[in-house]
Design a protein around this motif. Sequence first.
Motif, mmCIF file in Angstrom:
data_model
loop_
_atom_site.group_PDB
_atom_site.id
_atom_site.type_symbol
_atom_site.label_atom_id
_atom_site.label_comp_id
_atom_site.label_asym_id
_atom_site.label_seq_id
_atom_site.Cartn_x
_atom_site.Cartn_y
_atom_site.Cartn_z
ATOM 1 N N THR A 1 0.849 -1.190 0.000
ATOM 2 C CA THR A 1 0.000 0.000 0.000
ATOM 3 C C THR A 1 0.884 1.239 0.000
ATOM 4 O O THR A 1 1.777 1.373 0.838
ATOM 5 N N ALA A 2 0.632 2.136 -0.959
ATOM 6 C CA ALA A 2 1.476 3.317 -1.127
ATOM 7 C C ALA A 2 0.624 4.531 -1.431
ATOM 8 O O ALA A 2 -0.360 4.445 -2.178
ATOM 9 N N MET A 3 1.002 5.654 -0.864
ATOM 10 C CA MET A 3 0.379 6.936 -1.175
ATOM 11 C C MET A 3 1.394 7.814 -1.900
ATOM 12 O O MET A 3 2.523 7.984 -1.427
ATOM 13 N N GLY A 4 1.001 8.347 -3.040
ATOM 14 C CA GLY A 4 1.826 9.309 -3.752
ATOM 15 C C GLY A 4 1.314 10.711 -3.499
ATOM 16 O O GLY A 4 0.104 10.954 -3.549
ATOM 17 N N LEU A 5 2.221 11.640 -3.192
ATOM 18 C CA LEU A 5 1.846 13.020 -2.880
ATOM 19 C C LEU A 5 2.602 13.992 -3.769
ATOM 20 O O LEU A 5 3.800 13.807 -4.043
ATOM 21 N N CYS A 6 1.900 15.049 -4.198
ATOM 22 C CA CYS A 6 2.487 16.138 -4.962
ATOM 23 C C CYS A 6 2.010 17.454 -4.370
ATOM 24 O O CYS A 6 0.863 17.558 -3.924
ATOM 25 N N SER A 7 2.868 18.451 -4.357
ATOM 26 C CA SER A 7 2.464 19.755 -3.851
ATOM 27 C C SER A 7 3.429 20.835 -4.313
ATOM 28 O O SER A 7 4.642 20.624 -4.344
ATOM 29 N N GLN A 8 2.881 21.980 -4.675
ATOM 30 C CA GLN A 8 3.702 23.151 -4.960
ATOM 31 C C GLN A 8 3.839 24.038 -3.725
ATOM 32 O O GLN A 8 4.689 24.921 -3.694
ATOM 33 N N ASP A 9 3.018 23.773 -2.710
ATOM 34 C CA ASP A 9 2.990 24.614 -1.519
ATOM 35 C C ASP A 9 3.709 23.995 -0.331
ATOM 36 O O ASP A 9 4.136 24.708 0.581
ATOM 37 N N VAL A 10 3.811 22.661 -0.315
ATOM 38 C CA VAL A 10 4.422 21.958 0.811
ATOM 39 C C VAL A 10 5.656 21.214 0.313
ATOM 40 O O VAL A 10 5.607 20.523 -0.713
ATOM 41 N N GLU A 11 6.767 21.350 1.033
ATOM 42 C CA GLU A 11 7.989 20.618 0.712
ATOM 43 C C GLU A 11 8.093 19.385 1.605
ATOM 44 O O GLU A 11 7.719 19.428 2.779
#
Length: 389
Positions: free
Chosen positions: A83-93
């Motif tokens: 089980t894996a979650m992929g995350l993307c964000s321009q606001d959070v590093e």
Amino acid sequence: MIEATTVSIVHDDAREAGRLAALELLDRLRRSPDLVILFVPAGLDGKQVLEGLWSRLPAGTQLAGCSAAGEINSEEVLSGSITAMGLCSQDVEFRTFKVEGVGADSLEAGRALGAQVRAFDPALLLLFPDGLQTNATQLLQGVLSILGQGFPVIGGLAAASDDTTSTIQFHDREALSGAAVGIGLRGRVELVTRARSGWTPAGTPRTCTRVENGTTVLELDGRPALGLYEEYLGERAREMPGVSIEFPLGVISGSARGADAMREDQIVVCRTIRGVDRERGALFLGAEVAEGAQVRMMRATKEDVINASSAAGGLACDAMPDPSLALFFNCAARKQVLGWRYRQDVQALFRRLGPAVPKIGFFTYGEICPVDGLSLYHEVTFTVALLRA
């Protein structure tokens, strides 16, 4: 803003499971993830899982996670899945961290990890330590001694399987053992956490009058701890030590005295009984209690346990009705106590959050979650963290 999605793959080939998980993450996100949070079944070949993932993930992605006693995705509770979650964000590093050899000196390991994290200056730390060698209370104490006592830390201890003697911690391309890995989130991140066990105190408060090495309770109220505990169990004492998972100790707030110590809401954390020493009359706890601390015997029905997770989830959702994502760290001991009903531990909260909120979590060997602004190490406890960015 954080964009996230969770995938689960069940496959006999660990490498192929990792490869398929990476492909599905890339397809759902339609871009490369900045971060992957990964939970795999305890006992699976973690290196093979990583080989599969990194055969498709781009070099710029960061990754952290650990082995689990059960996995939670956006739709259900599983057992035996990648089980894996992929995350993307321009606001959070995002930034991943690791420290090895946590069993040698957990306090110092926590300080070393805290120093790494402090340089990044995050708003939040996710922490996944080894669940067999780590002194979790000391590790957390070390981290907070560097980051500050009010710094929010959430996570859980990596689990082992019945036929293995080690756990796995994932840090980018490494599958480690005896380590602690973390994920720092830097930026405007709002956090709501709740923790509930469902166990309620019974009987009068007892003082830990003799404690050895923090986790071996030799005396309660000046009497052999095991004898007093078995008196409380009554006829069920014949089922020792297996039955002890159902009857943890509740640690009373250090400020509670007299009538206040009898109040149910004064229980701060639960401590499981991992074993006994009949010759010495001792109880071996899953985590530290201080000599002089007050404790109470605890008990619960399956309904109590399930209702507690529902209550924790409801309180979290009331405080943050529109989270960007939800994280769950649920104790493997609860799964053992609930038996076939363990999936019900999250059903009410899943209905409340709805399908649109990305979710991930795992069944742990101990949980880390803030309560009233202080990050604590818990056992037999359901914890939830809602994040908004």
